[in-house]
Design a protein around this motif. Sequence first.
Motif, PDB file in Angstrom:
ATOM      1  N   PRO A 117       0.838  -1.204   0.000  1.00 36.17           N
ATOM      2  CA  PRO A 117       0.000   0.000   0.000  1.00 36.17           C
ATOM      3  C   PRO A 117       0.871   1.251   0.000  1.00 36.17           C
ATOM      4  CG  PRO A 117       0.179  -0.839   2.232  1.00 36.17           C
ATOM      5  CD  PRO A 117       0.971  -1.783   1.354  1.00 36.17           C
ATOM      6  N   MET A 118       0.302   2.364  -0.473  1.00 37.16           N
ATOM      7  CA  MET A 118       1.011   3.622  -0.334  1.00 37.16           C
ATOM      8  C   MET A 118       1.189   3.956   1.144  1.00 37.16           C
ATOM      9  SD  MET A 118       0.042   7.529  -0.975  1.00 37.16           S
ATOM     10  CE  MET A 118      -0.260   7.546   0.781  1.00 37.16           C
ATOM     11  N   GLY A 119       0.107   3.805   1.914  1.00 41.15           N
ATOM     12  CA  GLY A 119       0.163   4.004   3.353  1.00 41.15           C
ATOM     13  C   GLY A 119      -0.553   2.875   4.057  1.00 41.15           C
ATOM     14  N   SER A 120      -0.003   2.422   5.150  1.00 38.16           N
ATOM     15  CA  SER A 120      -0.566   1.287   5.882  1.00 38.16           C
ATOM     16  C   SER A 120      -1.724   1.740   6.762  1.00 38.16           C
ATOM     17  CB  SER A 120       0.515   0.626   6.740  1.00 38.16           C
ATOM     18  OG  SER A 120      -0.020  -0.462   7.462  1.00 38.16           O
ATOM     19  N   THR A 121      -2.924   1.243   6.489  1.00 35.65           N
ATOM     20  CA  THR A 121      -4.121   1.564   7.269  1.00 35.65           C
ATOM     21  C   THR A 121      -4.825   0.272   7.663  1.00 35.65           C
ATOM     22  OG1 THR A 121      -5.588   1.655   5.340  1.00 35.65           O
ATOM     23  CG2 THR A 121      -4.399   3.689   5.924  1.00 35.65           C
ATOM     24  N   GLU A 122      -5.836   0.402   8.491  1.00 40.68           N
ATOM     25  CA  GLU A 122      -6.601  -0.792   8.882  1.00 40.68           C
ATOM     26  C   GLU A 122      -7.250  -1.437   7.655  1.00 40.68           C
ATOM     27  OE1 GLU A 122      -6.539  -2.257  11.656  1.00 40.68           O
ATOM     28  OE2 GLU A 122      -5.548  -0.741  12.877  1.00 40.68           O
ATOM     29  N   GLN A 123      -7.681  -0.608   6.671  1.00 40.54           N
ATOM     30  CA  GLN A 123      -8.298  -1.161   5.464  1.00 40.54           C
ATOM     31  C   GLN A 123      -7.297  -2.004   4.663  1.00 40.54           C
ATOM     32  OE1 GLN A 123      -8.427   2.109   6.414  1.00 40.54           O
ATOM     33  NE2 GLN A 123     -10.266   3.100   5.594  1.00 40.54           N
ATOM     34  N   THR A 124      -6.078  -1.490   4.485  1.00 40.01           N
ATOM     35  CA  THR A 124      -5.096  -2.240   3.691  1.00 40.01           C
ATOM     36  C   THR A 124      -4.655  -3.499   4.422  1.00 40.01           C
ATOM     37  OG1 THR A 124      -3.210  -0.955   4.532  1.00 40.01           O
ATOM     38  CG2 THR A 124      -4.312  -0.126   2.565  1.00 40.01           C
TER      39      THR A 124
END
Length: 452
Positions: A117-124
């Motif tokens: 991911p571009m940025g690590s989030t709960e969704q990714t």
Amino acid sequence: MGDPGAEFVLLCNFEAERAWGTGAVGLPAIPSMTAARPALAMEELGVCLAAQGDELLLGRPLDASFRAYLRSAGIAAPAGITVEGPGIVETADRVPSDARALARLRAAAERGAYLLPMGSTEQTRQIATLTGLRYAAAEPAVAARVNSKIYARRLVEEVGLQAVPGVCCESVEDLAMALAIEPFEPLIVKDAYGVSGRGLMRLDSPARARRLLEMVRRRAQRTGDDRLHVVVERFLPKMCDLFYQFTVARDGTVALDTVLETLLDDGVPQGNTARSPWADKHRAEIEECAVRIGRQVHRDGYHGVVGVDALCGADGTLYPVLEINARLNLPTYQLPVMQDRHASGLTYALSRQYTLRLRHAPSFEHLHTSLSPALTPDPDGAHAVLSCFAPLNALAEQARDGRTFPGRLYTAMFAPDPDSLARLELRMRHSLYALTGERHPNKLGATPCMTP
């Protein structure tokens, strides 16, 4: 990461800061969906980072003519996995309910692919868990913590780097104390999770500072919540803005990837140059700072790409950390193309974002024809490359009743010497004028530079 033969599924979630900032209380602002649509369309920039065999998650398929252009430009257009759903919903949020996309991702997982991911989030992170893809990013809670501007200021103090004079504010009264300076000096107030000019306010007078404080106090009284998550910093005269990127390996090893000068238009990044005089002058100092920052964020659980915004003051002082972006950054997507052109002798480069006023949504064929003077290589090889297409028409639905709409065009220009690069940028501007009728797509002029 670190395996040159690894297969990646790229997810370019350019709105990751919104997820990280959930629960954080920033500056009073009116939410706007018009800002979200172009940011969602920017996921197409992943085409420049993907290698042969990688896949790219997209909210809409790549335009067929744009895909053909990428291949002609020597860019390995990745296989696209189109995720169904409403146009204003992030691709990451659509994946769990799209059975076809999940099946494609599970097939990639069986081949041992990573989700990047571009940025690590709960969704990714959820997508990796649902599909079995290996996760090529830090855990979301770590990413959210490291991306806060409050975290960045405290890290600067902890490791002993030169800090812009300022303070962290975590309550309304913290802000009141920060604004009560005598004599008053111009200040910048920044949301902990603001990005690209959003969540940023310049205070040029005591009256404006009082108005901001009054707004924040009224909101706190209305909501019964005194919390605040901003930083207040002195506005410093500057020579230039800098950006540098480094990578923190899982074992804590830190490698500097690039140092660039950032082009700004009213505080919003519009592109980058490399090997500017100021970037060259401070490169050794920046490399040392990158190692110190990288070691600290690794101790706090982070690994992966880190981009840092810095400032070179008017007196030549380097302030090496304005904010830490613990994620992929816009220059991250441009670097592979830059490095490829550099290897072929086109050692001067300029990446630019142009904002165009359009009356109709141009097809890619029309865009390519209009820009052919800049896209077609000169005898010395100088040429421009289009990095993505979708953001240009992301707001085309606004073009009604004779109104125009803003379109974003992301380009990179390459040449063997600075004079050739300046001529190329001028041809690009002439071509854009032919396309839009505007002489000044944005305010910045050509800036010669060299790729790393």
